[in-house]
Design a protein around this motif. Structure first.
Motif, PDB file in Angstrom:
ATOM      1  N   ARG A 279       0.842  -1.210   0.000  1.00  0.00           N
ATOM      2  CA  ARG A 279       0.000   0.000   0.000  1.00  0.00           C
ATOM      3  C   ARG A 279       0.876   1.258   0.000  1.00  0.00           C
ATOM      4  NH1 ARG A 279      -3.732   0.712   5.163  1.00  0.00           N
ATOM      5  NH2 ARG A 279      -1.652   0.846   6.052  1.00  0.00           N
ATOM      6  N   ALA A 280       1.944   1.246   0.804  1.00  0.00           N
ATOM      7  CA  ALA A 280       2.849   2.407   0.825  1.00  0.00           C
ATOM      8  C   ALA A 280       3.547   2.566  -0.521  1.00  0.00           C
ATOM      9  CB  ALA A 280       3.875   2.246   1.947  1.00  0.00           C
ATOM     10  N   LEU A 281       3.974   1.449  -1.121  1.00  0.00           N
ATOM     11  CA  LEU A 281       4.671   1.534  -2.415  1.00  0.00           C
ATOM     12  C   LEU A 281       3.749   2.039  -3.517  1.00  0.00           C
ATOM     13  CD1 LEU A 281       6.764  -1.777  -2.354  1.00  0.00           C
ATOM     14  CD2 LEU A 281       7.627   0.562  -2.153  1.00  0.00           C
ATOM     15  N   MET A 282       2.451   1.763  -3.402  1.00  0.00           N
ATOM     16  CA  MET A 282       1.488   2.170  -4.434  1.00  0.00           C
ATOM     17  C   MET A 282       1.444   3.693  -4.619  1.00  0.00           C
ATOM     18  SD  MET A 282      -0.143  -0.291  -6.088  1.00  0.00           S
ATOM     19  CE  MET A 282      -1.781   0.247  -6.547  1.00  0.00           C
ATOM     20  N   SER A 283       1.942   4.440  -3.627  1.00  0.00           N
ATOM     21  CA  SER A 283       1.981   5.903  -3.812  1.00  0.00           C
ATOM     22  C   SER A 283       3.244   6.322  -4.561  1.00  0.00           C
ATOM     23  CB  SER A 283       1.901   6.617  -2.461  1.00  0.00           C
ATOM     24  OG  SER A 283       3.101   6.449  -1.728  1.00  0.00           O
ATOM     25  N   ASN A 284       4.044   5.341  -4.975  1.00  0.00           N
ATOM     26  CA  ASN A 284       5.306   5.623  -5.673  1.00  0.00           C
ATOM     27  C   ASN A 284       6.145   6.672  -4.945  1.00  0.00           C
ATOM     28  OD1 ASN A 284       5.855   4.059  -8.173  1.00  0.00           O
ATOM     29  ND2 ASN A 284       3.701   4.611  -8.530  1.00  0.00           N
ATOM     30  N   PRO A 285       6.477   6.362  -3.684  1.00  0.00           N
ATOM     31  CA  PRO A 285       7.242   7.343  -2.904  1.00  0.00           C
ATOM     32  C   PRO A 285       8.705   7.416  -3.345  1.00  0.00           C
ATOM     33  CG  PRO A 285       7.055   5.296  -1.673  1.00  0.00           C
ATOM     34  CD  PRO A 285       6.245   5.105  -2.939  1.00  0.00           C
ATOM     35  N   ASP A 286       9.349   8.542  -3.010  1.00  0.00           N
ATOM     36  CA  ASP A 286      10.813   8.615  -3.138  1.00  0.00           C
ATOM     37  C   ASP A 286      11.435   8.084  -1.849  1.00  0.00           C
ATOM     38  OD1 ASP A 286      10.525   9.952  -5.573  1.00  0.00           O
ATOM     39  OD2 ASP A 286      10.286  11.876  -4.533  1.00  0.00           O
ATOM     40  N   ILE A 287      10.682   8.264  -0.751  1.00  0.00           N
ATOM     41  CA  ILE A 287      11.193   7.858   0.565  1.00  0.00           C
ATOM     42  C   ILE A 287      10.160   6.947   1.228  1.00  0.00           C
ATOM     43  CG2 ILE A 287      11.938   8.682   2.842  1.00  0.00           C
ATOM     44  CD1 ILE A 287      12.555  11.399   1.478  1.00  0.00           C
ATOM     45  N   LEU A 288      10.614   5.762   1.617  1.00  0.00           N
ATOM     46  CA  LEU A 288       9.734   4.796   2.281  1.00  0.00           C
ATOM     47  C   LEU A 288      10.145   4.697   3.748  1.00  0.00           C
ATOM     48  CD1 LEU A 288       7.506   2.574   1.804  1.00  0.00           C
ATOM     49  CD2 LEU A 288       9.404   0.959   1.560  1.00  0.00           C
ATOM     50  N   LEU A 289       9.194   4.952   4.636  1.00  0.00           N
ATOM     51  CA  LEU A 289       9.459   4.863   6.072  1.00  0.00           C
ATOM     52  C   LEU A 289       8.798   3.599   6.607  1.00  0.00           C
ATOM     53  CD1 LEU A 289       8.514   8.548   7.068  1.00  0.00           C
ATOM     54  CD2 LEU A 289      10.739   7.696   6.314  1.00  0.00           C
ATOM     55  N   CYS A 290       9.580   2.707   7.194  1.00  0.00           N
ATOM     56  CA  CYS A 290       9.046   1.428   7.691  1.00  0.00           C
ATOM     57  C   CYS A 290       9.155   1.404   9.209  1.00  0.00           C
ATOM     58  CB  CYS A 290       9.848   0.261   7.119  1.00  0.00           C
ATOM     59  SG  CYS A 290       9.821   0.174   5.332  1.00  0.00           S
ATOM     60  N   ASP A 291       7.998   1.372   9.885  1.00  0.00           N
ATOM     61  CA  ASP A 291       8.006   1.417  11.346  1.00  0.00           C
ATOM     62  C   ASP A 291       7.791   0.019  11.926  1.00  0.00           C
ATOM     63  OD1 ASP A 291       8.019   2.171  13.961  1.00  0.00           O
ATOM     64  OD2 ASP A 291       6.385   3.616  13.816  1.00  0.00           O
ATOM     65  N   GLU A 292       8.872  -0.580  12.378  1.00  0.00           N
ATOM     66  CA  GLU A 292       8.851  -1.896  13.037  1.00  0.00           C
ATOM     67  C   GLU A 292       8.075  -2.941  12.241  1.00  0.00           C
ATOM     68  OE1 GLU A 292       9.027  -2.250  17.165  1.00  0.00           O
ATOM     69  OE2 GLU A 292       9.185  -0.105  17.555  1.00  0.00           O
ATOM     70  N   ILE A 293       8.528  -3.170  11.011  1.00  0.00           N
ATOM     71  CA  ILE A 293       7.817  -4.117  10.152  1.00  0.00           C
ATOM     72  C   ILE A 293       8.031  -5.572  10.581  1.00  0.00           C
ATOM     73  CG2 ILE A 293       7.572  -2.688   8.095  1.00  0.00           C
ATOM     74  CD1 ILE A 293      10.122  -3.855   6.990  1.00  0.00           C
ATOM     75  N   SER A 294       8.956  -5.808  11.508  1.00  0.00           N
ATOM     76  CA  SER A 294       9.186  -7.191  11.971  1.00  0.00           C
ATOM     77  C   SER A 294       8.383  -7.521  13.222  1.00  0.00           C
ATOM     78  CB  SER A 294      10.675  -7.413  12.254  1.00  0.00           C
ATOM     79  OG  SER A 294      11.071  -6.637  13.362  1.00  0.00           O
ATOM     80  N   LEU A 295       7.735  -6.497  13.795  1.00  0.00           N
ATOM     81  CA  LEU A 295       7.086  -6.665  15.100  1.00  0.00           C
ATOM     82  C   LEU A 295       6.026  -7.764  15.098  1.00  0.00           C
ATOM     83  CD1 LEU A 295       7.439  -5.111  17.808  1.00  0.00           C
ATOM     84  CD2 LEU A 295       5.323  -3.919  17.244  1.00  0.00           C
ATOM     85  N   GLY A 296       6.164  -8.715  16.025  1.00  0.00           N
ATOM     86  CA  GLY A 296       5.149  -9.757  16.220  1.00  0.00           C
ATOM     87  C   GLY A 296       5.166 -10.853  15.174  1.00  0.00           C
TER      88      GLY A 296
END
Ligand code: ATP
Length: 230
Positions: free
Chosen positions: A144-161
């Motif tokens: 969903r975040a990539l679908m906005s075609n960002p220049d900068i991707l911020l990932c907040d604790e994607i490994s959590l749980g």
């Protein structure tokens, strides 16, 4: 690309970030480490307009970013994978992905590319997002975040749980995201994961940057001290 200077952030009267300085260059992968409550998520929310901060304390390509509405920040090319994924529970996988495309920015990422990156999502595209496993839901959140075609991707604790094997799968997808020149910030509690993917690390402690440096030069002792304050 992003410069943060003397950033302070508050929830009501309570100050949670103190004089944070941070920089992010084009194409870099930067890791942010810190214990629970260190201020990592608040920092990410400051970058995405979810926490209001002084306008000049954050600049994107030299322009003040503080005070800009979250939707406009996405249009300027910053997208976040939020902690806890925050999918739209009443929507299917594909509907969730399409929600990320509202910014209408041009670029490589579209449904076909997301399904190439995470093939299971194509299989499950008409399923409710809540019916997916935790790891698959995390893939939707990244897509969903990539679908906005960002220049900068911020990932907040994607490994959590997530189970170690699922975390591996998620992190193994990062190189193909980064390969196209994406600039990435990864918030992690797992020091090894952050060191593995990031060229530079920041360690937050009680709302302050306690340590900053190249991943390959910071020692385990330095990180442990900055992480736990011991
Ligand atoms: P975690 O890994 O647990 O998410 P974190 O490093 O991301 O921790 P933050 O979530 O940024 O830390 O929290 C920093 C401080 O701000 C903590 O003391 C937390 O209790 C407080 N805090 C976070 N969100 C709010 C809020 N909405 N209102 C008030 N205080 C908050």
């Amino acid at each position: 690309m992003i410069n943060v200077t003397g950033l302070n952030a508050f929830y009501g009267d309570a100050q949670v970030l103190f004089d944070v300085n941070f920089s992010l260059s084009e194409g870099e992968v930067v890791g942010i480490l810190g214990a629970n409550g260190a201020g990592k998520s608040t920092f990410m929310k400051s970058l995405t307009g979810l926490v209001k901060v002084a306008p000049e304390s954050i600049t994107l390509r030299g322009n003040a970013l503080g005070g800009i509405a979250p939707g406009d920040i996405v249009k300027q090319g910053i997208a976040m994978v939020p902690e806890g994924r925050r999918l739209f529970a009443s929507m299917t996988v594909e509907e969730n992905l399409l929600m990320g495309a509202f910014a209408k920015r041009k670029g490589k990422w579209n449904l076909a590319e997301i399904y190439r990156l995470f093939p299971i999502l194509q299989e499950k595209r008409n399923n409710p997002s809540t019916s997916l496993s935790g790891g698959q839901q995390q893939q939707v959140a990244i897509g969903r975040a990539l679908m906005s075609n960002p220049d900068i991707l911020l990932c907040d604790e994607i490994s959590l749980g997530l189970a170690p094997i699922v975390i591996r799968e998620i992190y193994d997808a990062l190189p193909s995201i980064i390969a196209d020149g994406m600039t990435v910030v990864v918030v992690e509690q797992d020091v090894m994961l952050a060191r593995e993917c990031a060229q530079r690390l920041y360690c937050f402690q009680e709302g302050r940057v306690a340590l900053e440096g190249r991943s390959d030069t910071l020692t385990r002792d330095q990180i442990t001290e900055a992480y736990f304050g011991i």
